[in-house]
Design a protein around this motif. Structure first.
Motif, mmCIF file in Angstrom:
data_model
loop_
_atom_site.group_PDB
_atom_site.id
_atom_site.type_symbol
_atom_site.label_atom_id
_atom_site.label_comp_id
_atom_site.label_asym_id
_atom_site.label_seq_id
_atom_site.Cartn_x
_atom_site.Cartn_y
_atom_site.Cartn_z
ATOM 1 N N ALA A 1 1.010 -1.345 -0.023
ATOM 2 C CA ALA A 1 -0.004 0.077 -0.249
ATOM 3 C C ALA A 1 0.846 1.211 -0.041
ATOM 4 O O ALA A 1 1.899 1.420 0.719
ATOM 5 C CB ALA A 1 -0.924 -0.010 1.185
ATOM 6 N N PHE A 2 0.532 2.187 -0.789
ATOM 7 C CA PHE A 2 1.441 3.497 -1.034
ATOM 8 C C PHE A 2 0.697 4.678 -1.167
ATOM 9 O O PHE A 2 -0.594 4.491 -1.463
ATOM 10 C CB PHE A 2 2.576 3.456 -2.103
ATOM 11 C CG PHE A 2 1.700 3.611 -3.332
ATOM 12 C CD1 PHE A 2 1.725 4.754 -4.079
ATOM 13 C CD2 PHE A 2 1.110 2.256 -4.023
ATOM 14 C CE1 PHE A 2 1.102 4.626 -5.227
ATOM 15 C CE2 PHE A 2 0.851 2.560 -4.981
ATOM 16 C CZ PHE A 2 0.619 3.657 -5.913
ATOM 17 N N GLN A 3 1.269 5.863 -0.698
ATOM 18 C CA GLN A 3 0.488 7.061 -1.042
ATOM 19 C C GLN A 3 1.508 8.143 -1.227
ATOM 20 O O GLN A 3 2.401 8.241 -0.464
ATOM 21 C CB GLN A 3 -0.514 7.710 -0.134
ATOM 22 C CG GLN A 3 -1.018 9.072 -0.531
ATOM 23 C CD GLN A 3 -2.211 9.539 0.467
ATOM 24 O OE1 GLN A 3 -3.063 8.715 0.733
ATOM 25 N NE2 GLN A 3 -1.870 10.673 0.880
ATOM 26 N N ALA A 4 1.942 8.619 -2.283
ATOM 27 C CA ALA A 4 2.845 9.407 -2.734
ATOM 28 C C ALA A 4 2.238 10.820 -3.170
ATOM 29 O O ALA A 4 1.009 10.853 -3.631
ATOM 30 C CB ALA A 4 3.786 8.898 -3.673
ATOM 31 N N TYR A 5 3.007 11.927 -3.029
ATOM 32 C CA TYR A 5 2.668 13.250 -3.439
ATOM 33 C C TYR A 5 3.746 13.934 -4.128
ATOM 34 O O TYR A 5 4.775 13.824 -4.030
ATOM 35 C CB TYR A 5 1.889 13.992 -2.466
ATOM 36 C CG TYR A 5 2.776 14.254 -1.146
ATOM 37 C CD1 TYR A 5 3.453 15.436 -0.960
ATOM 38 C CD2 TYR A 5 3.114 13.150 -0.317
ATOM 39 C CE1 TYR A 5 4.193 15.822 0.246
ATOM 40 C CE2 TYR A 5 3.961 13.468 0.843
ATOM 41 C CZ TYR A 5 4.492 14.520 0.965
ATOM 42 O OH TYR A 5 5.358 14.796 1.937
ATOM 43 N N VAL A 6 3.211 15.011 -4.905
ATOM 44 C CA VAL A 6 4.137 15.934 -5.453
ATOM 45 C C VAL A 6 4.250 17.246 -4.329
ATOM 46 O O VAL A 6 3.420 17.909 -3.842
ATOM 47 C CB VAL A 6 3.533 16.729 -6.838
ATOM 48 C CG1 VAL A 6 4.250 17.773 -7.085
ATOM 49 C CG2 VAL A 6 3.444 15.593 -7.785
ATOM 50 N N SER A 7 5.585 17.431 -4.089
ATOM 51 C CA SER A 7 5.811 18.281 -2.826
ATOM 52 C C SER A 7 6.245 19.595 -3.328
ATOM 53 O O SER A 7 6.123 20.649 -2.492
ATOM 54 C CB SER A 7 6.818 17.611 -1.841
ATOM 55 O OG SER A 7 8.114 17.522 -2.700
ATOM 56 N N GLY B 1 7.496 12.890 -5.915
ATOM 57 C CA GLY B 1 8.751 12.670 -5.227
ATOM 58 C C GLY B 1 8.753 12.649 -3.696
ATOM 59 O O GLY B 1 9.798 12.305 -3.200
ATOM 60 N N SER B 2 7.702 12.661 -3.301
ATOM 61 C CA SER B 2 7.187 12.230 -1.617
ATOM 62 C C SER B 2 6.431 11.340 -1.428
ATOM 63 O O SER B 2 5.358 11.201 -2.166
ATOM 64 C CB SER B 2 7.250 13.672 -0.844
ATOM 65 O OG SER B 2 8.121 14.544 -1.348
ATOM 66 N N GLU B 3 6.416 10.719 -0.142
ATOM 67 C CA GLU B 3 5.795 9.568 0.058
ATOM 68 C C GLU B 3 5.018 10.073 1.513
ATOM 69 O O GLU B 3 5.635 10.401 2.500
ATOM 70 C CB GLU B 3 6.449 8.343 0.492
ATOM 71 C CG GLU B 3 6.893 7.784 -0.824
ATOM 72 C CD GLU B 3 7.783 6.489 -0.609
ATOM 73 O OE1 GLU B 3 8.412 6.231 0.589
ATOM 74 O OE2 GLU B 3 7.869 5.660 -1.630
ATOM 75 N N THR B 4 3.705 9.689 1.671
ATOM 76 C CA THR B 4 3.074 9.691 2.906
ATOM 77 C C THR B 4 3.392 8.294 3.498
ATOM 78 O O THR B 4 3.584 8.463 4.709
ATOM 79 C CB THR B 4 1.659 9.945 2.576
ATOM 80 O OG1 THR B 4 1.317 11.144 1.959
ATOM 81 C CG2 THR B 4 0.804 9.969 4.142
ATOM 82 N N PHE B 5 3.154 7.247 2.943
ATOM 83 C CA PHE B 5 3.673 6.042 3.205
ATOM 84 C C PHE B 5 3.792 4.949 2.036
ATOM 85 O O PHE B 5 3.479 5.353 0.926
ATOM 86 C CB PHE B 5 2.548 5.281 4.320
ATOM 87 C CG PHE B 5 1.289 5.091 3.636
ATOM 88 C CD1 PHE B 5 0.760 4.233 3.095
ATOM 89 C CD2 PHE B 5 0.163 6.309 3.782
ATOM 90 C CE1 PHE B 5 -0.397 3.880 2.268
ATOM 91 C CE2 PHE B 5 -1.140 5.943 3.118
ATOM 92 C CZ PHE B 5 -1.346 4.795 2.555
ATOM 93 N N ASP B 6 4.592 4.025 2.354
ATOM 94 C CA ASP B 6 5.043 3.006 1.048
ATOM 95 C C ASP B 6 5.143 1.741 2.180
ATOM 96 O O ASP B 6 6.356 1.253 2.544
ATOM 97 C CB ASP B 6 6.251 3.279 0.553
ATOM 98 C CG ASP B 6 6.411 2.560 -0.620
ATOM 99 O OD1 ASP B 6 5.638 1.575 -0.714
ATOM 100 O OD2 ASP B 6 7.491 2.757 -1.274
ATOM 101 N N GLN B 7 4.234 0.818 2.406
ATOM 102 C CA GLN B 7 4.058 -0.077 3.260
ATOM 103 C C GLN B 7 4.887 -1.203 2.951
ATOM 104 O O GLN B 7 5.627 -1.863 3.743
ATOM 105 C CB GLN B 7 2.709 -0.589 3.583
ATOM 106 C CG GLN B 7 2.457 -1.540 4.436
ATOM 107 C CD GLN B 7 0.942 -2.071 4.819
ATOM 108 O OE1 GLN B 7 0.223 -0.807 5.445
ATOM 109 N NE2 GLN B 7 0.273 -3.048 4.555
ATOM 110 N N THR C 1 9.921 7.126 -5.707
ATOM 111 C CA THR C 1 9.914 8.414 -5.794
ATOM 112 C C THR C 1 10.690 9.301 -6.580
ATOM 113 O O THR C 1 10.449 10.258 -7.103
ATOM 114 C CB THR C 1 10.108 9.094 -4.109
ATOM 115 O OG1 THR C 1 11.584 9.010 -3.958
ATOM 116 C CG2 THR C 1 9.203 8.776 -3.315
ATOM 117 N N GLY C 2 11.764 8.722 -7.257
ATOM 118 C CA GLY C 2 12.730 9.140 -8.459
ATOM 119 C C GLY C 2 11.958 9.079 -9.547
ATOM 120 O O GLY C 2 12.365 9.981 -10.575
#
Length: 171
Positions: A29-35, A53-59, A65-66
């Motif tokens: 499970a993941f959630q990533a965002y543009v910072s 490029g940033s993660e809230t979580f990446d279980q 992110t690259g």
């Protein structure tokens, strides 16, 4: 009660409340965002793969992110979703699409037109899809705005931006 992975390691647990829990290494499970904002990515028909490029979580550590790419660690059905805020839209951008691209195919999850932009020339697109993925399959988000000039930006913020990509293994 539940079978293991076949290698003698329990992969699931049944709680006293009859809820099934999974080991995080096999329950991605993941959630990533543009910072930070990404400028001038589309408008002229350029298909831009968004780099979250940033993660809230990446279980299960399966999101890069690259590159902005999620790689499925195990085969199964995944729910993938996105929200994208596009900034500096012009009226000439009459077709805007957001597509979740996977190894198995492309899924258009949102569409719009520059005519529908708000007073600040912004629009928010969101959508999701259930997809079958094999182990090693990948997924990313691509936005394309047509019939204008390449001036549209992806909005980003320091945390939990309005531009996100998320997903998890369902079964």
């Amino acid at each position: 009660i539940f079978p293991g992975s076949g290698n003698g390691v329990n992969t699931t647990t049944l709680t006293p409340e009859y809820q099934t829990t999974y080991r995080s290494s096999i329950q991605p499970a993941f959630q990533a965002y543009v910072s930070t904002p990404i400028n001038n990515v589309t408008g002229d028909g350029t298909a831009y793969t968004i780099i979250f490029g940033s993660e809230t979580f990446d279980q299960a550590s399966n999101f890069n992110t690259g590159t902005g790419v999620f790689t499925a660690p195990v085969a199964g059905r995944y729910f993938l979703g996105t929200t994208v805020q596009l900034v500096a839209i012009t009226a000439g951008m009459t077709v805007i699409t957001v597509v979740i691209t996977t190894t198995g195919g492309n899924f258009q999850v949102a569409t719009g037109s520059g005519i529908s932009r708000d007073a600040n020339n912004n629009m928010v697109f969101s959508g999701g899809v259930f997809v079958n993925m094999a182990a090693g399959d990948t997924a990313s988000v691509v936005i394309t705005a047509f019939f204008g000039t390449k001036v549209a930006d992806i909005n980003g913020a320091a945390s939990n931006s309005t531009t996100t990509f998320f997903g998890h293994l369902v079964c």
